[in-house]
Design an enzyme around this catalytic site. Structure first.
Site, PDB file in Angstrom:
ATOM      1  N   PRO A 142      40.038  32.006  38.861  1.00 49.76           N
ATOM      2  CG  PRO A 142      39.283  33.126  40.750  1.00 49.76           C
ATOM      3  CD  PRO A 142      40.494  32.472  40.181  1.00 49.76           C
TER       4      PRO A 142
ATOM      5  N   GLY B 198      37.660  39.284  38.238  1.00 41.36           N
ATOM      6  CA  GLY B 198      38.543  40.437  38.344  1.00 41.36           C
ATOM      7  C   GLY B 198      40.007  40.096  38.426  1.00 41.36           C
TER       8      GLY B 198
ATOM      9  CB  SER C 191      40.269  34.241  34.105  1.00 41.50           C
ATOM     10  OG  SER C 191      39.068  34.873  33.673  1.00 41.50           O
TER      11      SER C 191
ATOM     12  CB  ALA D 273      44.475  39.114  30.294  1.00 39.52           C
TER      13      ALA D 273
ATOM     14  CG  ASP E 191      42.551  42.824  33.056  1.00 42.29           C
ATOM     15  OD1 ASP E 191      42.744  43.763  33.846  1.00 42.29           O
ATOM     16  OD2 ASP E 191      41.591  42.043  33.147  1.00 42.29           O
TER      17      ASP E 191
END
Length: 310
Positions: free
Chosen positions: A97, A101, A104, A106, A148
C-alpha cells in the site's frame, strides 16, 4: 524479459528519531512485494516506465528530474555505463500500500534497479542498490534517514544509524507481527516535515524525546537478540507513547492500538511516519487470530500476519 522483486518493510522501533541520528530497527515484509519487469520495445521506442499503481507512464528521455522512478533508472543506467535511451518497456507493480509506512517507494525503486542490472547481466550488491535508491527517496521523504532503502535493498532485519554502515542481524527467535492498515494514506514527507517544524520550535524537548526513542531501540535490539518477546512488546508500547508525544499518532492509529492490546497483543505501535498508515502488533501463535479479528472489527482495512526472522 527479466523480472526482479523487492519486499515491503516495517520499522520495529526508532522512527522519526532516526532522522536525527538515533538508531532504529527495521525488517523486510516479504508477504507484500514490488515487481519490475523489463521487456524489449520496438526499435526507436526508447525506454518507457509504466507504473500502473501510481497511474504513471514515463518516457525516460523526457521525464523530469522530479520523477523518482526516472531519477533512479537514470542513475542505475549510468552506473551500468548505458548512456543512450534503451528500447525497453519496464512495467512496475506493487502489492505494498502506498503512503502507509511500508516502504512502497523504496521497494518500487529497488525492484527497478535490480531488474536493470539483471537485464544487462551484471551482478549488483545490496549496498549499491541501496545507494542508488536513496537518491530517489528524497522525493518521497524530503529528508530521508536512509532506513527504507537500506532494509528493502538488504532484505533482512537491519540495525540502522544514519551515516553509519547498516548492520544486518538475525533475531534469536522469530517474532510474529500483525500489520494493520488504517486505510489513511499519509505521505512520509508531510509528517517528517511536521516533526522537523516542532523540533525547530522546541529543540530541547524534541531532543529529549529522540534520546528516549534511541534508548528504546537499544533495548529492543537486546530483546531481539535474547529472544525476549514480552520485553520487546513492552518496548513497542513505550515507543508508541513517545511517538504520540511528538504528534504523529492519530485517532485511527490509537483505535487499532487499543483493539490489538485488548485482544492479547504483547505490544503495539505505529510503524513508519504515522498520521495514518500502519500499526504493528507483536503477537504469538495463540493470539494472532484473535488480534487479527479485533483489528478488522476496529476498522483496519487489511491485516497481514507475518514472521520476522533472518
Amino acid at each position: 524479459m527479466v523480472t526482479a522483486t523487492a519486499p515491503g518493510k516495517v520499522i520495529l522501533v526508532g522512527e522519526h528519531a532516526v532522522v536525527y541520528g538515533r538508531p532504529a530497527i527495521a525488517a523486510p515484509v516479504w508477504q507484500v512485494v514490488a515487481t519490475a519487469t523489463v521487456a524489449p520495445a520496438p526499435p526507436g521506442a526508447g525506454c518507457t516506465i509504466i507504473a500502473s499503481d501510481l497511474g504513471q507512464v514515463l518516457q525516460l528521455a523526457a521525464a523530469g528530474e522530479d520523477e523518482p522512478l526516472a531519477v533512479v533508472a537514470r542513475l542505475a543506467l549510468a552506473r551500468l555505463g548505458v548512456s543512450s535511451d534503451p528500447d525497453w518497456r519496464i512495467e512496475l507493480r506493487s502489492e505494498i500500500p502506498i503512503a502507509s509506512g511500508m516502504g512502497s517507494g523504496a521497494a518500487l525503486s529497488t525492484a527497478l534497479v535490480r531488474a536493470l542490472f539483471t537485464q544487462l547481466g551484471e551482478p549488483v550488491t545490496p549496498a549499491v542498490v541501496s545507494e542508488l535508491v536513496y537518491a530517489s527517496e528524497r522525493f518521497y521523504h524530503g529528508t530521508p534517514s536512509g532506513i527504507d532503502n537500506t532494509v528493502v535493498a538488504y532484505g533482512q532485519p537491519i540495525w540502522f544509524v544514519k551515516g553509519q554502515p547498516p548492520e544486518p542481524f538475525t533475531p534469536a527467535a522469530p517474532i510474529l507481527l500483525a500489520i494493520a492498515d488504517t486505510g489513511i494514506r499519509s505521505p512520509t514527507v508531510l509528517t517528517v516535515s511536521a516533526v522537523r517544524a516542532g523540533w525547530q520550535r522546541d529543540r530541547q524537548r524534541y531532543e529529549a524525546i529522540f534520546d528516549a526513542i534511541g534508548a528504546v531501540a537499544y533495548a529492543a535490539r537486546r530483546a531481539l537478540e535474547q529472544g525476549d518477546a514480552p520485553a520487546l512488546g513492552a518496548l513497542f508500547n513505550e515507543n508508541q507513547v513517545l511517538l504520540k508525544s511528538i504528534g504523529v499518532s492519530c485517532d485511527a492509529i490509537e483505535r487499532l492500538v487499543a483493539a490489538a492490546r485488548a485482544a492479547g497483543a504483547l505490544g503495539v505501535k505505529l510503524s513508519g511516519a504515522g498520521g495514518g498508515g500502519n500499526i504493528i502488533a507483536l503477537v504469538e501463535d495463540t493470539t494472532a487470530a484473535a488480534v487479527q479479528a479485533a483489528l478488522l472489527a476496529a476498522g483496519a482495512h487489511r491485516v497481514i500476519i507475518t514472521p520476522i526472522s533472518a
